[in-house]
Design an enzyme around this catalytic site. Structure first.
Site, PDB file in Angstrom:
ATOM      1  N   VAL A  29       0.804  -1.216   0.000  1.00 56.48           N
ATOM      2  CA  VAL A  29       0.000   0.000   0.000  1.00 56.48           C
ATOM      3  C   VAL A  29       0.844   1.276   0.000  1.00 56.48           C
ATOM      4  CG1 VAL A  29      -2.010  -1.053   1.090  1.00 56.48           C
ATOM      5  CG2 VAL A  29      -0.199  -0.082   2.532  1.00 56.48           C
ATOM      6  N   TYR A  30       2.149   1.172   0.153  1.00 57.70           N
ATOM      7  CA  TYR A  30       2.984   2.374   0.188  1.00 57.70           C
ATOM      8  C   TYR A  30       2.958   3.061  -1.184  1.00 57.70           C
ATOM      9  CZ  TYR A  30       5.066   0.702   4.596  1.00 57.70           C
ATOM     10  OH  TYR A  30       5.277   0.273   5.895  1.00 57.70           O
ATOM     11  N   GLY A  31       2.519   4.306  -1.185  1.00 56.40           N
ATOM     12  CA  GLY A  31       2.440   5.055  -2.427  1.00 56.40           C
ATOM     13  C   GLY A  31       1.473   4.446  -3.421  1.00 56.40           C
ATOM     14  N   GLY A  85       1.272   1.456  -4.243  1.00 57.72           N
ATOM     15  CA  GLY A  85       2.000   0.477  -5.045  1.00 57.72           C
ATOM     16  C   GLY A  85       3.239   1.045  -5.711  1.00 57.72           C
TER      17      GLY A  85
END
Length: 337
Positions: A68-70, A72
């Site tokens: 979920v960071y950015g 993807g």
């Protein structure tokens, strides 16, 4: 003062009882592709690659991300960066849990459907056949533990995952212990890497959690080793809070960190930093590196300069007396562990 990164390449350390060795400090990429409340991109792809280059140039080989960071982008940018490097030289960890599709109850948690889809997608973004460590980002009480472990074991047997980890989980050591007992009874892969919050002022894992991990040889890879910036010296008792700081505007941050007890800890941190000619942030990281059972605290940075300052913490030697003073500055559930 700060210690210099010059001649301070990171050493390789055992990752718990996994059998592999990797960098004593790992690089966290949660800011990659993150949009701030003001609508600005906190770290662009170009800056992300500059940071990864600096980390690798210092001998860094352990990169932490999550799907979920950015949205993807963190994984995509790491994958693009790895294309020009030898994949086998790096330990890559990612995490799965948080909702990725509005209105879809199956796109959150650790149910088998979600895990299988998410693992395939993150491997595609990273452009790799496997991740070294796959974490469950949070514990999912709606998914039976046996189903979770059976699914994760299948990932390991397929070769898509090497080791299993549990992120956050504080202070619920019993959930990991129960899961590992189920895994052992069925001949499945257990959790071998844990990722709790742990630093000089967040000491909640000291007690059953840390004792359990030490006894079982589980790797402890702390996140937030600098207490959301509190341990960098950015805040003081007297000064007004920076108006441009996201955490400074948070009442939860103020109540959790800007306390008299924590500033007393910072006083001791400042004293030790002066003795070893280093910054408070470097000493806070060095304290973690001197803690038995701690493997590869996760450091982050917005700039190459910040990253290099944090990496230089690996070269700082603290005396047993200095470690004890820092440890005693704030008691955890069980002092002295």
């Amino acid at each position: 003062m700060t210690q210099s990164l010059e001649n301070a390449d990171l050493d390789f350390e055992p990752l718990g009882r996994t059998g592999i060795h990797t960098s004593e400090l790992q690089f966290g990429t949660w800011r990659f592709g993150r949009t701030t409340e003001a609508g600005n991109l906190e770290i662009t792809e170009e800056r992300a690659h500059e940071l990864l280059d600096a980390y690798a140039d210092a001998g860094g080989r352990y990169i932490d991300t999550a799907d979920v960071y950015g949205g993807g982008d963190s994984e995509r940018w790491i994958g693009d960066w790895l294309d020009e490097r030898e994949r086998e030289r790096y330990t890559i960890a990612s995490k799965i849990y948080w909702r990725i599709r509005d209105g879809d109850p199956n796109s959150v948690g650790t149910n088998r459907k979600n895990l299988r889809h998410r693992l395939e997608a993150l491997l595609e973004r990273l452009d790799t056949d496997y991740v070294d460590v796959l974490y469950i980002h949070r514990w999912d009480d709606e998914t039976p533990t046996r189903e979770l472990l059976k699914t994760l074991n299948g990932f390991v047997e397929s070769g898509m995952v090497h080791y299993l980890g549990a992120s956050t989980m504080r202070p619920n050591a019993w959930k990991v212990a129960e899961a590992n007992a189920i895994a052992e009874a069925n001949g499945w892969e257990p959790f071998t890497v844990l990722q709790p919050r742990y630093n000089l002022v967040d000491r909640e894992i000291e007690g059953d959690y840390l004792e359990f991990a030490r006894e079982r040889g589980l790797a402890i890879c702390p996140w937030s080793p600098l207490g959301q910036g509190f341990l960098t010296g950015k805040y003081s008792r007297e000064a007004d809070l920076p108006t441009d700081s996201r955490v400074a505007e948070s009442s939860r941050f103020r109540e959790s960190y800007l306390t008299e007890e924590n500033f007393d800890v910072h006083d001791e941190l400042d004293a030790v930093a002066a003795e070893v000619d280093a910054s408070p942030a470097q000493v806070a990281l060095a304290w973690l590196l001197h803690r038995d059972g701690v493997s590869a605290p996760i450091i982050g940075a917005r700039t190459v300069e910040q990253l290099e300052e944090n990496l230089a913490a690996a070269s700082i030697e603290l005396s047993a007396e200095q470690v004890e003073r820092l440890t005693a500055a704030k008691a955890g559930p069980y002092q002295g562990l």
